[in-house]
Design a protein around this motif. Sequence first.
Motif, PDB file in Angstrom:
ATOM      1  N   GLN A  41       0.863  -1.174   0.000  1.00 54.12           N
ATOM      2  CA  GLN A  41       0.000   0.000   0.000  1.00 54.12           C
ATOM      3  C   GLN A  41       0.904   1.231   0.000  1.00 54.12           C
ATOM      4  N   ALA A  42       0.723   2.098  -1.002  1.00 60.44           N
ATOM      5  CA  ALA A  42       1.542   3.303  -1.104  1.00 60.44           C
ATOM      6  C   ALA A  42       0.781   4.344  -1.918  1.00 60.44           C
ATOM      7  N   VAL A  43       1.296   5.561  -1.897  1.00 64.54           N
ATOM      8  CA  VAL A  43       0.693   6.641  -2.674  1.00 64.54           C
ATOM      9  C   VAL A  43       1.237   6.583  -4.096  1.00 64.54           C
ATOM     10  N   CYS A  44       0.320   6.580  -5.064  1.00 62.86           N
ATOM     11  CA  CYS A  44       0.700   6.523  -6.476  1.00 62.86           C
ATOM     12  C   CYS A  44       1.245   7.885  -6.904  1.00 62.86           C
ATOM     13  N   PRO A  45       2.405   7.929  -7.565  1.00 64.82           N
ATOM     14  CA  PRO A  45       2.946   9.212  -8.020  1.00 64.82           C
ATOM     15  C   PRO A  45       2.147   9.815  -9.163  1.00 64.82           C
ATOM     16  N   ASN A  46       1.323   9.016  -9.843  1.00 68.56           N
ATOM     17  CA  ASN A  46       0.539   9.528 -10.969  1.00 68.56           C
ATOM     18  C   ASN A  46      -0.805  10.111 -10.521  1.00 68.56           C
ATOM     19  N   CYS A  47      -1.604   9.313  -9.808  1.00 71.92           N
ATOM     20  CA  CYS A  47      -2.958   9.758  -9.444  1.00 71.92           C
ATOM     21  C   CYS A  47      -3.051  10.310  -8.025  1.00 71.92           C
ATOM     22  N   GLY A  48      -2.065  10.055  -7.176  1.00 74.16           N
ATOM     23  CA  GLY A  48      -2.067  10.583  -5.814  1.00 74.16           C
ATOM     24  C   GLY A  48      -2.932   9.801  -4.843  1.00 74.16           C
ATOM     25  N   GLN A  49      -3.489   8.672  -5.250  1.00 72.92           N
ATOM     26  CA  GLN A  49      -4.340   7.861  -4.394  1.00 72.92           C
ATOM     27  C   GLN A  49      -3.495   6.872  -3.590  1.00 72.92           C
ATOM     28  N   HIS A  50      -3.949   6.591  -2.369  1.00 68.48           N
ATOM     29  CA  HIS A  50      -3.308   5.569  -1.543  1.00 68.48           C
ATOM     30  C   HIS A  50      -3.911   4.235  -1.967  1.00 68.48           C
ATOM     31  N   ALA A  51      -3.175   3.458  -2.761  1.00 61.04           N
ATOM     32  CA  ALA A  51      -3.690   2.212  -3.333  1.00 61.04           C
ATOM     33  C   ALA A  51      -2.604   1.154  -3.327  1.00 61.04           C
ATOM     34  N   SER A  52      -2.998  -0.052  -3.667  1.00 61.97           N
ATOM     35  CA  SER A  52      -2.059  -1.167  -3.748  1.00 61.97           C
ATOM     36  C   SER A  52      -1.132  -0.969  -4.941  1.00 61.97           C
ATOM     37  N   GLN A  53       0.170  -1.151  -4.704  1.00 63.76           N
ATOM     38  CA  GLN A  53       1.188  -1.025  -5.754  1.00 63.76           C
ATOM     39  C   GLN A  53       1.827  -2.389  -5.941  1.00 63.76           C
ATOM     40  N   ARG A  54       1.763  -2.925  -7.165  1.00 62.83           N
ATOM     41  CA  ARG A  54       2.375  -4.212  -7.478  1.00 62.83           C
ATOM     42  C   ARG A  54       3.756  -3.970  -8.067  1.00 62.83           C
ATOM     43  N   VAL A  55       4.771  -4.647  -7.524  1.00 58.81           N
ATOM     44  CA  VAL A  55       6.140  -4.507  -8.018  1.00 58.81           C
ATOM     45  C   VAL A  55       6.532  -5.811  -8.705  1.00 58.81           C
ATOM     46  N   ASP A  56       6.889  -5.699  -9.992  1.00 58.99           N
ATOM     47  CA  ASP A  56       7.277  -6.845 -10.806  1.00 58.99           C
ATOM     48  C   ASP A  56       8.734  -6.731 -11.207  1.00 58.99           C
ATOM     49  N   GLU A  57       9.352  -7.886 -11.403  1.00 57.43           N
ATOM     50  CA  GLU A  57      10.710  -7.959 -11.941  1.00 57.43           C
ATOM     51  C   GLU A  57      10.618  -8.542 -13.344  1.00 57.43           C
TER      52      GLU A  57
ATOM     53  N   LEU B  12       9.286  -2.871 -12.245  1.00 56.52           N
ATOM     54  CA  LEU B  12       8.143  -2.063 -12.635  1.00 56.52           C
ATOM     55  C   LEU B  12       7.145  -1.988 -11.493  1.00 56.52           C
ATOM     56  N   ARG B  13       6.546  -0.810 -11.305  1.00 55.46           N
ATOM     57  CA  ARG B  13       5.504  -0.612 -10.297  1.00 55.46           C
ATOM     58  C   ARG B  13       4.208  -0.291 -11.019  1.00 55.46           C
ATOM     59  N   THR B  14       3.135  -1.024 -10.683  1.00 53.95           N
ATOM     60  CA  THR B  14       1.831  -0.827 -11.303  1.00 53.95           C
ATOM     61  C   THR B  14       0.820  -0.470 -10.222  1.00 53.95           C
ATOM     62  N   CYS B  15       0.104   0.623 -10.432  1.00 50.37           N
ATOM     63  CA  CYS B  15      -0.925   1.081  -9.494  1.00 50.37           C
ATOM     64  C   CYS B  15      -2.213   0.310  -9.758  1.00 50.37           C
ATOM     65  N   ALA B  16      -2.845  -0.197  -8.692  1.00 47.30           N
ATOM     66  CA  ALA B  16      -4.098  -0.928  -8.829  1.00 47.30           C
ATOM     67  C   ALA B  16      -5.269   0.021  -9.057  1.00 47.30           C
ATOM     68  N   TYR B  17      -5.138   1.293  -8.705  1.00 47.35           N
ATOM     69  CA  TYR B  17      -6.229   2.258  -8.846  1.00 47.35           C
ATOM     70  C   TYR B  17      -6.327   2.812 -10.263  1.00 47.35           C
ATOM     71  N   CYS B  18      -5.207   3.320 -10.802  1.00 49.08           N
ATOM     72  CA  CYS B  18      -5.243   3.943 -12.134  1.00 49.08           C
ATOM     73  C   CYS B  18      -4.615   3.079 -13.218  1.00 49.08           C
ATOM     74  N   GLY B  19      -3.842   2.051 -12.858  1.00 47.48           N
ATOM     75  CA  GLY B  19      -3.270   1.139 -13.832  1.00 47.48           C
ATOM     76  C   GLY B  19      -1.990   1.612 -14.498  1.00 47.48           C
TER      77      GLY B  19
END
Length: 75
Positions: A18-34, A54-61
């Motif tokens: 759970q972190a703040v997305c740098p794009n949308c500013g929402q506190h959402a789940s962030q998936r980190v992939d290798e 790579l980090r992918t935001c679950a809120y804005c994608g």
Amino acid sequence: MLILFGFRTAVKELFRRQAVCPNCGQHASQRVDERSSKFTVFFIPLFTTRRRYLRTCAYCGVTAELSRSEKNALA
């Protein structure tokens, strides 16, 4: 003599936080992939040629690339 060689890309999910997305500013789940590219000979992976995180935001994608230190800070 025939030698088959090439590259294969593998994607592995490392973790979710759970972190703040740098794009949308929402506190959402962030998936980190290798994402790693491997050099193969006869379909056998020999060594890794490139590794990206790579980090992918679950809120804005939105997907953004991370450095190794940023990945370690999130973990």
